[in-house]
Design a protein around this motif. Structure first.
Motif, PDB file in Angstrom:
ATOM      1  N   THR A 185      33.045  -7.437  66.022  1.00 22.54           N
ATOM      2  CA  THR A 185      31.640  -7.032  66.017  1.00 22.54           C
ATOM      3  C   THR A 185      30.687  -8.210  66.248  1.00 22.54           C
ATOM      4  N   PRO A 186      30.751  -9.298  65.458  1.00 21.95           N
ATOM      5  CA  PRO A 186      29.821 -10.403  65.736  1.00 21.95           C
ATOM      6  C   PRO A 186      30.048 -11.054  67.091  1.00 21.95           C
ATOM      7  N   MET A 187      31.319 -11.160  67.514  1.00 20.45           N
ATOM      8  CA  MET A 187      31.591 -11.792  68.805  1.00 20.45           C
ATOM      9  C   MET A 187      30.986 -10.972  69.947  1.00 20.45           C
ATOM     10  N   VAL A 188      31.080  -9.646  69.809  1.00 20.98           N
ATOM     11  CA  VAL A 188      30.511  -8.772  70.828  1.00 20.98           C
ATOM     12  C   VAL A 188      29.011  -9.002  70.931  1.00 20.98           C
ATOM     13  N   ILE A 189      28.360  -9.136  69.776  1.00 22.60           N
ATOM     14  CA  ILE A 189      26.908  -9.307  69.784  1.00 22.60           C
ATOM     15  C   ILE A 189      26.536 -10.632  70.444  1.00 22.60           C
ATOM     16  N   VAL A 190      27.261 -11.693  70.094  1.00 24.49           N
ATOM     17  CA  VAL A 190      26.947 -13.006  70.665  1.00 24.49           C
ATOM     18  C   VAL A 190      27.200 -13.006  72.167  1.00 24.49           C
ATOM     19  N   LEU A 191      28.376 -12.535  72.576  1.00 21.16           N
ATOM     20  CA  LEU A 191      28.709 -12.535  74.001  1.00 21.16           C
ATOM     21  C   LEU A 191      27.747 -11.642  74.782  1.00 21.16           C
ATOM     22  N   GLY A 192      27.450 -10.468  74.217  1.00 24.68           N
ATOM     23  CA  GLY A 192      26.528  -9.547  74.881  1.00 24.68           C
ATOM     24  C   GLY A 192      25.168 -10.191  75.084  1.00 24.68           C
ATOM     25  N   LEU A 193      24.692 -10.918  74.065  1.00 23.06           N
ATOM     26  CA  LEU A 193      23.388 -11.579  74.164  1.00 23.06           C
ATOM     27  C   LEU A 193      23.418 -12.649  75.252  1.00 23.06           C
ATOM     28  N   LEU A 194      24.497 -13.441  75.278  1.00 23.46           N
ATOM     29  CA  LEU A 194      24.590 -14.503  76.283  1.00 23.46           C
ATOM     30  C   LEU A 194      24.603 -13.914  77.691  1.00 23.46           C
ATOM     31  N   ILE A 195      25.378 -12.841  77.880  1.00 27.10           N
ATOM     32  CA  ILE A 195      25.425 -12.227  79.212  1.00 27.10           C
ATOM     33  C   ILE A 195      24.047 -11.690  79.583  1.00 27.10           C
ATOM     34  N   ALA A 196      23.396 -11.038  78.614  1.00 32.61           N
ATOM     35  CA  ALA A 196      22.078 -10.462  78.905  1.00 32.61           C
ATOM     36  C   ALA A 196      21.098 -11.559  79.300  1.00 32.61           C
ATOM     37  N   LEU A 197      21.109 -12.689  78.567  1.00 34.46           N
ATOM     38  CA  LEU A 197      20.199 -13.785  78.913  1.00 34.46           C
ATOM     39  C   LEU A 197      20.524 -14.327  80.298  1.00 34.46           C
ATOM     40  N   GLY A 198      21.832 -14.425  80.603  1.00 35.38           N
ATOM     41  CA  GLY A 198      22.224 -14.932  81.909  1.00 35.38           C
ATOM     42  C   GLY A 198      21.821 -13.995  83.029  1.00 35.38           C
ATOM     43  N   VAL A 199      22.116 -12.715  82.860  1.00 31.30           N
ATOM     44  CA  VAL A 199      21.820 -11.743  83.924  1.00 31.30           C
ATOM     45  C   VAL A 199      20.314 -11.639  84.131  1.00 31.30           C
ATOM     46  N   ASN A 200      19.553 -11.789  83.054  1.00 33.72           N
ATOM     47  CA  ASN A 200      18.109 -11.661  83.137  1.00 33.72           C
ATOM     48  C   ASN A 200      17.497 -12.732  84.049  1.00 33.72           C
ATOM     49  N   ARG A 201      18.213 -13.873  84.229  1.00 33.67           N
ATOM     50  CA  ARG A 201      17.676 -14.955  85.064  1.00 33.67           C
ATOM     51  C   ARG A 201      18.089 -14.797  86.523  1.00 33.67           C
ATOM     52  N   LEU A 202      18.977 -13.854  86.804  1.00 34.54           N
ATOM     53  CA  LEU A 202      19.456 -13.704  88.178  1.00 34.54           C
ATOM     54  C   LEU A 202      18.357 -13.169  89.077  1.00 34.54           C
ATOM     55  N   THR A 203      18.536 -13.382  90.384  1.00 38.46           N
ATOM     56  CA  THR A 203      17.605 -12.784  91.333  1.00 38.46           C
ATOM     57  C   THR A 203      17.833 -11.274  91.349  1.00 38.46           C
ATOM     58  N   PRO A 204      16.774 -10.489  91.548  1.00 38.17           N
ATOM     59  CA  PRO A 204      16.889  -9.026  91.461  1.00 38.17           C
ATOM     60  C   PRO A 204      18.027  -8.460  92.310  1.00 38.17           C
ATOM     61  N   ALA A 205      18.281  -9.052  93.480  1.00 38.90           N
ATOM     62  CA  ALA A 205      19.313  -8.487  94.357  1.00 38.90           C
ATOM     63  C   ALA A 205      20.685  -8.541  93.705  1.00 38.90           C
ATOM     64  N   LEU A 206      20.909  -9.555  92.856  1.00 38.40           N
ATOM     65  CA  LEU A 206      22.228  -9.702  92.241  1.00 38.40           C
ATOM     66  C   LEU A 206      22.375  -8.875  90.971  1.00 38.40           C
ATOM     67  N   LYS A 207      21.232  -8.469  90.388  1.00 35.25           N
ATOM     68  CA  LYS A 207      21.297  -7.818  89.078  1.00 35.25           C
ATOM     69  C   LYS A 207      22.089  -6.518  89.110  1.00 35.25           C
ATOM     70  N   GLY A 208      21.800  -5.670  90.121  1.00 29.29           N
ATOM     71  CA  GLY A 208      22.461  -4.365  90.199  1.00 29.29           C
ATOM     72  C   GLY A 208      23.975  -4.471  90.208  1.00 29.29           C
ATOM     73  N   PRO A 209      24.533  -5.224  91.185  1.00 32.26           N
ATOM     74  CA  PRO A 209      26.000  -5.358  91.223  1.00 32.26           C
ATOM     75  C   PRO A 209      26.565  -5.975  89.938  1.00 32.26           C
ATOM     76  N   THR A 210      25.849  -6.951  89.361  1.00 34.55           N
ATOM     77  CA  THR A 210      26.358  -7.576  88.138  1.00 34.55           C
ATOM     78  C   THR A 210      26.433  -6.567  87.016  1.00 34.55           C
ATOM     79  N   ILE A 211      25.386  -5.726  86.895  1.00 31.96           N
ATOM     80  CA  ILE A 211      25.408  -4.714  85.837  1.00 31.96           C
ATOM     81  C   ILE A 211      26.529  -3.730  86.099  1.00 31.96           C
ATOM     82  N   PHE A 212      26.731  -3.367  87.369  1.00 34.52           N
ATOM     83  CA  PHE A 212      27.817  -2.438  87.699  1.00 34.52           C
ATOM     84  C   PHE A 212      29.155  -2.983  87.220  1.00 34.52           C
ATOM     85  N   VAL A 213      29.436  -4.230  87.580  1.00 31.48           N
ATOM     86  CA  VAL A 213      30.718  -4.825  87.184  1.00 31.48           C
ATOM     87  C   VAL A 213      30.800  -4.940  85.664  1.00 31.48           C
TER      88      VAL A 213
END
Lengths: 342, 294
Positions: free
Chosen positions: A129-157
């Motif tokens: 549970t805590p690891m999921v929260i930490v990893l999820g937060l890190l991914i969200a922060l990372g994806v949030n900085r991506l260019t919009p064109a990359l966001k869709g495919p990244t979320i899909f994967v």
């Protein structure tokens, strides 16, 4: 809405829940208090030239008839709960009396099937549970900085590990970590140990299952946090920046407090889902080293002679576990509700 | 001066965060790509005894079948082991589970959203507790009665059980969705002389589809991904894809049979891929709806 209208609207849903969730829980409690009939014995006396001997044999027909007539078995009260397969009260008392050290006591406890499953289930729940929260937060922060064109495919994967059937997801990874699979081979090469097998040792099996749990749970946390990041107040971020906050400080003092309620929500969902961990144990064939509570119920029902009472007793204990896990949330919600009412 | 330092640090931050996302994307997708690729090989390549590059080049596949790709796993699973039966059963069970869950759920969720009484709060709390019940504990409650009443093994039994297990989640989701539909809408319909049901029928139903579709996706996932109910409550000929795959594992002693399981795993994953591709937006909004309002 009037009471009567409300009743009609909710009726189908309520009936389904009462019939197939509430009543089965009652049924589980009842079943757990019965055990299977003993075999009916017939005593026959054989009188030969050297006197008479008494021989007892099993009357299969009568046994089968008795079992068919009363499928529940005979009433045993709480006996099943305290037997070796469950709470094992006498074994625990003995282990406590004969303990040489606390570690020794826990090692004894770990040999009992119920406590072994409980140990794994709790470890899994409170590590994943805590690891999921930490990893999820890190991914969200990372994806949030991506260019919009990359966001869709990244979320899909990113969604894939979450929506995949748990049994299938764990099988896919199980084949890869096989000693001859791609990950298994790579690990052997990295650690320079051709005998290395993730399936063989209990600690490695636990780690494998926990890694799987994080892999499949992180996308959920990611998506929720990612949506939360879209609603961060840009004014407060700007204000923090003007005040000279570094990127890290902005995250620490602006973003994370904003995401806190979401983290509570994620941990609630994850606690519920991780406590019932089941398919990964089946998929990774980890029942010997890492059985979970759900798994031992499944095993009781799957064995040649279905042990309804044993499965039911473990189920009741599991339900009690879930309730304890949920209690803080329920109490808090109830307080909020009372507060609103007043 | 200070701005260049800030720039440099933010550039390194961008590099680190991009690398991290890239790593995650690989971790999330590699298992699927690897298994998809490997499903067209023979077992000797999928589990490379000699050298893992054989899985890429298909050395053994070439020796055994004369080509670097083979459909043998799929042929064995779908034709020889009749995986198509399981696929049809899955389709029937999932379809009816979703339709019935949504029908019950919309009615119930709507009532819960519009009733201000205490008991609607308690019902939601009970639903939350039910949502947390491990499915296998419920199954252990069904098994004996279902055996006794001859309900065990049939597809309708599995459907109604899955509907019931689905209800707590469906209720919560649709409840929070209906809270977002303004109350004035059905109030004004009632002022115009509709009763509650007519208001629901003529005013709410036309506007509820986005929420229903989102909830339906999650009902679909629950029914499609289920293993505990379908593996315990269905007889051999009625079983769905997931227990069927589990069945393949029991017979993996024979060389090549494990490739049946690999092929059927890929086959069962394909619909989920399509689902995410088309409904990504709804899935994301559904996951967050619960969080934001829950």
């Amino acid at each position: 809405m009037r009471h009567k209208t409300f009743l009609w609207f909710i009726l189908p849903s309520l009936a389904a829940m009462i019939l197939f969730i509430a009543l089965p829980l009652v049924s589980v409690v009842v079943q757990s208090m019965y055990i299977e009939h003993e075999q009916v014995l017939v005593v026959t006396e054989n009188c030969g030239p050297f006197g008479c001997t008494q021989e007892s044999s099993v009357d299969t027909e009568a046994t089968a008839q008795l079992r068919a007539e009363q499928p529940l078995g005979r009433f045993a009260g709480l006996a099943t709960y305290f037997d070796r397969g469950h709470l094992a009260s006498s074994e625990v008392a003995e282990a406590w009396a004969n303990r040489e050290s606390l570690g020794d006591f826990f090692a004894e406890l770990y040999n009992l099937p119920f406590y072994k499953a409980l140990a794994f289930t709790l470890t899994y729940t409170f590590v994943v549970t805590p690891m999921v929260i930490v990893l999820g937060l890190l991914i969200a922060l990372g994806v949030n900085r991506l260019t919009p064109a990359l966001k869709g495919p990244t979320i899909f994967v990113s969604l894939l590990p979450m929506i995949i059937t748990p049994l299938i997801g764990s099988l896919i990874l199980f084949w890869m970590i096989d000693a001859q699979g791609v990950i298994g081979k790579s690990l052997q090469w990295i650690f320079d140990d051709p005998e290395l097998s993730l399936k063989a040792s209990p600690p490695l099996t636990w780690i494998t299952l926990i890694v799987y749990g994080i892999w499949s749970g992180a996308p959920f946390a990611f998506v929720v946090f990612y949506a939360g990041l879209q609603t961060v107040n840009s004014d407060s971020l700007e204000a923090a920046m003007i005040d000279g906050a570094t990127k890290w400080q902005q995250i620490r003092y602006v973003v994370i407090p904003h995401l806190m309620p979401l983290a509570v929500f994620i941990s609630l969902m994850q606690l519920m889902d991780n406590f019932r961990v089941f398919e990964p144990v089946v998929g990774f064939s980890a029942q010997a080293n890492a059985p979970s509570l759900s798994y031992i119920i499944f095993a009781d029902m799957r064995s040649d002679i279905t042990r309804f009472n044993s499965a039911a007793a473990t189920s009741v204990l599991t339900v009690i576990g879930v309730t304890i896990l949920l209690a803080p949330v329920l109490v808090r919600t109830w307080r909020d509700f009372k507060g609103k009412a007043v | 001066m200070s701005s260049t330092i800030a720039n440099r640090s933010s550039r390194s931050l961008i590099v680190i965060s991009s690398a991290f996302v890239l790593l995650w994307v690989i971790v999330a997708s590699f298992p699927f790509l690897w298994t998809l690729w490997g499903s067209f090989k023979v077992q000797g390549d999928f589990f490379s005894k000699a050298d893992w590059t054989q899985a890429l080049t298909g050395t053994r596949t070439l020796i055994e079948t004369g080509g670097t790709f083979t459909g043998k796993g799929y042929e064995g699973a779908w034709v020889q082991e009749e995986f198509w039966r399981a696929a049809i059963n899955t389709f029937i069970i999932v379809f009816f589970t979703v339709v019935i869950s949504l029908t019950f759920g919309t009615l119930g969720g709507y009532a819960l959203a519009r009733s201000g009484h205490n008991y609607s709060f308690w019902l939601l709390m009970i639903a939350l507790v039910f949502r947390a019940m491990p499915h296998i504990t419920l199954v252990s409650g069904y098994l004996l009665p279902f055996f006794e009443w001859n309900l065990w093994g049939h597809i309708p039994t599995a459907i109604i059980v899955l509907v019931a297990i689905n209800q707590p989640f469906t209720l919560w989701m649709l409840h929070s969705f209906f809270l977002n539909i303004p109350k004035d809408l059905d109030e004004s319909a009632k002022v115009d002389g509709c009763n509650q049901f007519q208001a629901f029928r003529h005013v709410i139903i036309p506007v509820m589809w986005p929420g229903v579709i989102t909830t339906g996706l999650f009902s679909f996932l629950l029914a499609y991904n289920d293993f505990s109910v379908t593996s315990m409550l269905l007889s051999e000929e009625n079983r769905t894809m997931v227990p069927a795959i589990y069945g393949f594992l029991g017979s993996t002693q024979e060389e090549g049979n494990v490739m049946f399981a690999v092929a059927s795993v890929v086959s069962a994953t394909a619909p989920l891929f399509v689902l995410v591709m088309f409904f990504q937006r709804q899935i994301v909004s559904g996951l967050t709806a619960g969080a934001v309002k829950g």
